[in-house]
Motif scaffolding. Structure first.
Motif, PDB file in Angstrom:
ATOM      1  N   ALA A 217       0.957  -1.037   0.006  1.00  0.00           N
ATOM      2  CA  ALA A 217       0.075  -0.039  -0.003  1.00  0.00           C
ATOM      3  C   ALA A 217       0.710   1.010  -0.036  1.00  0.00           C
ATOM      4  CB  ALA A 217      -0.907   0.072   1.320  1.00  0.00           C
ATOM      5  N   LYS A 218       2.303   1.032   0.179  1.00  0.00           N
ATOM      6  CA  LYS A 218       3.065   2.258  -0.004  1.00  0.00           C
ATOM      7  C   LYS A 218       2.925   3.246   1.371  1.00  0.00           C
ATOM      8  CE  LYS A 218       4.398   2.010  -4.933  1.00  0.00           C
ATOM      9  NZ  LYS A 218       4.176   0.644  -4.908  1.00  0.00           N
ATOM     10  N   MET A 219       2.624   2.630   2.217  1.00  0.00           N
ATOM     11  CA  MET A 219       2.390   3.339   3.340  1.00  0.00           C
ATOM     12  C   MET A 219       3.656   3.322   4.368  1.00  0.00           C
ATOM     13  SD  MET A 219      -0.720   2.896   5.923  1.00  0.00           S
ATOM     14  CE  MET A 219      -2.173   2.697   4.572  1.00  0.00           C
ATOM     15  N   GLY A 220       4.414   2.172   4.309  1.00  0.00           N
ATOM     16  CA  GLY A 220       5.299   2.125   5.112  1.00  0.00           C
ATOM     17  C   GLY A 220       6.221   3.297   5.278  1.00  0.00           C
ATOM     18  N   THR A 227       8.549  -1.306   4.111  1.00  0.00           N
ATOM     19  CA  THR A 227       8.863  -2.780   4.258  1.00  0.00           C
ATOM     20  C   THR A 227       8.697  -3.574   3.008  1.00  0.00           C
ATOM     21  OG1 THR A 227       6.434  -2.853   4.535  1.00  0.00           O
ATOM     22  CG2 THR A 227       7.889  -2.827   6.542  1.00  0.00           C
ATOM     23  N   ARG A 272      -2.244  -6.830   9.278  1.00  0.00           N
ATOM     24  CA  ARG A 272      -2.124  -5.188   9.580  1.00  0.00           C
ATOM     25  C   ARG A 272      -3.742  -4.755   9.797  1.00  0.00           C
ATOM     26  NH1 ARG A 272      -1.287  -4.010   4.171  1.00  0.00           N
ATOM     27  NH2 ARG A 272      -2.330  -6.045   3.766  1.00  0.00           N
ATOM     28  N   PRO A 273      -4.187  -5.169  11.151  1.00  0.00           N
ATOM     29  CA  PRO A 273      -5.485  -4.621  11.621  1.00  0.00           C
ATOM     30  C   PRO A 273      -5.460  -3.216  11.754  1.00  0.00           C
ATOM     31  CG  PRO A 273      -4.302  -6.012  13.227  1.00  0.00           C
ATOM     32  CD  PRO A 273      -3.601  -5.890  11.961  1.00  0.00           C
ATOM     33  N   THR A 274      -4.300  -2.509  12.080  1.00  0.00           N
ATOM     34  CA  THR A 274      -4.263  -1.102  12.332  1.00  0.00           C
ATOM     35  C   THR A 274      -4.697  -0.375  11.081  1.00  0.00           C
ATOM     36  OG1 THR A 274      -2.183  -1.492  14.125  1.00  0.00           O
ATOM     37  CG2 THR A 274      -2.738   0.785  13.161  1.00  0.00           C
ATOM     38  N   GLU A 283       5.953  -9.199   5.440  1.00  0.00           N
ATOM     39  CA  GLU A 283       6.717  -7.868   4.944  1.00  0.00           C
ATOM     40  C   GLU A 283       8.069  -7.715   6.104  1.00  0.00           C
ATOM     41  OE1 GLU A 283       4.523  -4.494   5.548  1.00  0.00           O
ATOM     42  OE2 GLU A 283       2.984  -5.391   6.652  1.00  0.00           O
ATOM     43  N   ARG A 307       6.752 -10.928  18.820  1.00  0.00           N
ATOM     44  CA  ARG A 307       5.248 -10.664  19.635  1.00  0.00           C
ATOM     45  C   ARG A 307       4.233 -10.941  18.763  1.00  0.00           C
ATOM     46  NH1 ARG A 307       2.887  -5.811  17.664  1.00  0.00           N
ATOM     47  NH2 ARG A 307       4.440  -4.704  16.619  1.00  0.00           N
ATOM     48  N   GLN A 310      -1.055  -6.885  16.625  1.00  0.00           N
ATOM     49  CA  GLN A 310      -1.983  -6.017  17.454  1.00  0.00           C
ATOM     50  C   GLN A 310      -2.381  -5.063  16.658  1.00  0.00           C
ATOM     51  OE1 GLN A 310       1.008  -5.449  20.615  1.00  0.00           O
ATOM     52  NE2 GLN A 310      -0.492  -4.053  21.330  1.00  0.00           N
TER      53      GLN A 310
HETATM   54  C1  LIG Z   1       8.356  -4.756  12.498  1.00  0.00           C
HETATM   55  C2  LIG Z   1       6.729  -4.565  12.247  1.00  0.00           C
HETATM   56  C3  LIG Z   1       5.979  -4.793  13.093  1.00  0.00           C
HETATM   57  C4  LIG Z   1       4.551  -4.555  12.767  1.00  0.00           C
HETATM   58  N1  LIG Z   1       3.549  -4.706  13.437  1.00  0.00           N
HETATM   59  C5  LIG Z   1       2.153  -4.556  13.106  1.00  0.00           C
HETATM   60  C6  LIG Z   1       1.065  -4.628  14.030  1.00  0.00           C
HETATM   61  O1  LIG Z   1       1.194  -5.144  15.333  1.00  0.00           O
HETATM   62  N2  LIG Z   1      -0.182  -4.291  13.807  1.00  0.00           N
HETATM   63  C7  LIG Z   1      -0.520  -4.049  12.715  1.00  0.00           C
HETATM   64  O2  LIG Z   1      -1.609  -3.677  12.397  1.00  0.00           O
HETATM   65  N3  LIG Z   1       0.692  -3.805  11.562  1.00  0.00           N
HETATM   66  C8  LIG Z   1       1.846  -4.160  11.917  1.00  0.00           C
HETATM   67  N4  LIG Z   1       2.833  -3.994  10.892  1.00  0.00           N
HETATM   68  C9  LIG Z   1       2.459  -3.651   9.745  1.00  0.00           C
HETATM   69  C10 LIG Z   1       2.316  -2.317   9.108  1.00  0.00           C
HETATM   70  O3  LIG Z   1       0.976  -2.052   9.514  1.00  0.00           O
HETATM   71  C11 LIG Z   1       2.719  -2.026   7.698  1.00  0.00           C
HETATM   72  O4  LIG Z   1       4.045  -2.380   7.659  1.00  0.00           O
HETATM   73  C12 LIG Z   1       2.137  -0.531   7.279  1.00  0.00           C
HETATM   74  O5  LIG Z   1       0.847  -0.632   6.974  1.00  0.00           O
HETATM   75  C13 LIG Z   1       3.051  -0.634   5.830  1.00  0.00           C
HETATM   76  O6  LIG Z   1       2.296  -1.361   5.000  1.00  0.00           O
HETATM   77  P1  LIG Z   1       2.771  -1.204   3.501  1.00  0.00           P
HETATM   78  O7  LIG Z   1       4.136  -2.028   3.147  1.00  0.00           O
HETATM   79  O8  LIG Z   1       1.709  -1.994   2.640  1.00  0.00           O
HETATM   80  O9  LIG Z   1       2.803  -0.130   2.979  1.00  0.00           O
HETATM   81  C14 LIG Z   1       4.194  -4.153  11.474  1.00  0.00           C
HETATM   82  C15 LIG Z   1       5.217  -3.834  10.370  1.00  0.00           C
HETATM   83  C16 LIG Z   1       6.644  -4.219  11.028  1.00  0.00           C
HETATM   84  C17 LIG Z   1       7.763  -4.001   9.918  1.00  0.00           C
END
Ligand SMILES: Cc1cc2nc3c(=O)[nH]c(=O)nc-3n(C[C@H](O)[C@H](O)[C@H](O)COP(=O)(O)O)c2cc1C
Ligand SMILES: Nc1ncnc2c1ncn2[C@@H]1O[C@H](COP(=O)(O)OP(=O)(O)O)[C@@H](O)[C@H]1O
Length: 340
Positions: A217-220, A227, A272-274, A283, A307, A310
Motif C-alpha cells: 500500500a506504500k504506507m510503510g 517494508t 495489519r489490523p491497524t 513484510e 510478539r 496487534q
Molecule cells: C516490525 C513490524 C511490526 C508490525 N506490527 C504490526 C502490528 O502489530 N499491527 C499492524 O496492524 N501492523 C503491523 N505492521 C505492519 C504495518 O501495518 C505495515 O508495515 C504498514 O501498514 C505498511 O504497509 P505497506 O508495506 O503495505 O505500505 C508491522 C510491520 C513491521 C515492519
C-alpha cells in the motif's frame, strides 16, 4: 524433466521415466523440510558413504532421492498441503547435501494402488535400476501403506539390493519428557507456536522464507519503516503470525547480479489490523538499508519470534511500537550472532 541448478549445486530433477540418471542409490520418503532426521536417511546413499563402505571398486551409482508429488496426504484429502520446503527449496537443500538426482513419482491412483512387490519390481528395479536403498524406520509404501521398511528389505533382497533402515533420530528438549523423534509435524508445531529456536534446531538450519518483493500500500515509507512485501510460493508453510527478528539476503538478479548477504531486520506476518488490512502479508524492514527491492528475490531466515500482531489506535502508536521492535530485534540478533 527439469534440470535445476541452485546455489552452485546442480541437481537433476526427473518427473518421468525418461532421462533418469542410472543406476541409482536411492533414499525413499517425503522429506518435507529436509530436517536432521532426513539427513541421516540420505547420508548412506551419498558417494562418500558408499566409497567408505566398498573395499572393491564398484559400479558408479547416482545418489537419488525418490519422493512423491503431490504429497500423498494432499492426494488423499484433495486439500492443498502447505510445505516446509516447496520444490525449489527442497532442490536447494538436497543439492547442498550432495544429492545428485531428485525423482518425483507422480502420486496418482495408479501409483497408490501398486502392491509393495510391484513398487519394488516396477519402480525401484526396472525404472530406477536401484543398487542400494535407504529408508527411515517408519517408512510405509504400496497400496494402503501396507509395506513396511522390513518388507522393503525382504522384497529388495530378492534382487540382491541392500536396504539400510535408519532408526528415527530423537532429541531431548528442556522438559523432562522422554526423547521425541524429529519429525516434519513437530517442526510445523514449533513454527505454528512461534518456538523458532526449537524449529531451527530440528531443521539443522533456520526456517527460511524465500519470495519476490511485490508492491504493497506504500504506507510503510510514510511512517519511516519501508517494508518489502514478499510473495511466497503458494504452497509454502507460513509460521505463526506476528513480528520476528530476521536475517536476510537480497538475491542477485539481472541487471544487478550481486547477492547482498546478511542484512538484519524485522518481519511482520499478519493482516495489519491497524490499517484495516484484510489479506495476509509477509513484510520485512531491513536495518540501515535503502534502495529499490521491487521484483528482487529475498531469502529471509527467522531468528526469533518477538510478539503477536496487534491493532493499534493510530499509525503513530504503530510507529512507536515498530521502533521498539527494531531495538529488541537488534539486541536479539546481536546475542544470536555471538552464540553462533
Ligand atoms: C516490525 C513490524 C511490526 C508490525 N506490527 C504490526 C502490528 O502489530 N499491527 C499492524 O496492524 N501492523 C503491523 N505492521 C505492519 C504495518 O501495518 C505495515 O508495515 C504498514 O501498514 C505498511 O504497509 P505497506 O508495506 O503495505 O505500505 C508491522 C510491520 C513491521 C515492519
Ligand atoms: N530498509 C528497507 N527495508 C525494506 N524495503 C525498503 C527499505 N528501503 C527501501 N525499501 C524499498 O521500499 C519498498 C517498501 O516501501 P513501502 O512504502 O512499505 O511500500 P510497499 O507498500 O510497496 O511495500 C520496498 O519494497 C523496497 O523496494
Amino acid at each position: 524433466m527439469l534440470n535445476l541448478s541452485k546455489n552452485g549445486c546442480s541437481l537433476w530433477v526427473a518427473s518421468s521415466a525418461e532421462g533418469l540418471l542410472k543406476p541409482t542409490a536411492v533414499a525413499l520418503g517425503k522429506f518435507d523440510g529436509v530436517h536432521l532426521g532426513h539427513h541421516r536417511v540420505i547420508q548412506p546413499i551419498l558417494p562418500a558413504a558408499l566409497d567408505r563402505e566398498n573395499t572393491q571398486p564398484q559400479e558408479q551409482t547416482y545418489s537419488t532421492v525418490v519422493t512423491f508429488d503431490p504429497h500423498p496426504l494432499e492426494f488423499f484429502s484433495g486439500q492443498p498441503r502447505a510445505l516446509l520446503t516447496p520444490l525449489d527449496e527442497k532442490v536447494q537443500q538436497l543439492g547442498s547435501l550432495g544429492v545428485e538426482q531428485l525423482v518425483l513419482l507422480p502420486f496418482d491412483k495408479e501409483l497408490s494402488a501398486l502392491s509393495p512387490t510391484d513398487f519394488v519390481d516396477k519402480i525401484l528395479v526396472q525404472q530406477l535400476q536401484c543398487r542400494r536403498i535407504s529408508v527411515g524406520q517408519d517408512f510405509c509404501f504400496g497400496k494402503q501403506r501396507r509395506g513396511t521398511a522390513q518388507d522393503l528389505q525382504l522384497l529388495a533382497g530378492k534382487h540382491h539390493i541392500p536396504v539400510t533402515i535408519v532408526s528415527l533420530q530423537t532429541y531431548t528438549d528442556n522438559t523432562p519428557s522422554p526423547e521425541t523423534p524429529i519429525s516434519t509435524s513437530l517442526i510445523r508445531h514449533y513454527l505454528e507456536s512461534g518456538e523458532i529456536k526449537n524449529a531451527s534446531f530440528l531443521l539443522g538450519r533456520p526456517y527460511t522464507l524465500i519470495g519476490t518483493v511485490v508492491a504493497g500500500a506504500k504506507m510503510g515509507r510514510t511512517i519511516g519503516f519501508p517494508t518489502a512485501n514478499l510473495q511466497l510460493p503458494p504452497d509454502k508453510f507460513v509460521p505463526r503470525q506476528g513480528v520476528y527478528a530476521v536475517r536476510a539476503a537480497i538475491m542477485g538478479d539481472t541487471p544487478d547480479p550481486t547477492t547482498i548477504h546478511d542484512q538484519l531486520g524485522v518481519m511482520n506476518i499478519g493482516k495489519r489490523p491497524t490499517v484495516n488490512g484484510s489479506n495476509l502479508s509477509v513484510e520485512v524492514h531491513l536495518f540501515d538499508w535503502s534502495g529499490d527491492l521491487y521484483g528482487r528475490k529475498l531469502t529471509v531466515q527467522l531468528v526469533d519470534f518477538l510478539r503477536p500482531e496487534q491493532k493499534f489506535p493510530s499509525l503513530e502508536h504503530l510507529k512507536t511500537q515498530i521502533q521498539l521492535d527494531c531495538n529488541i530485534a537488534r539486541e536479539v540478533l546481536r546475542v544470536n550472532a555471538d552464540l553462533s
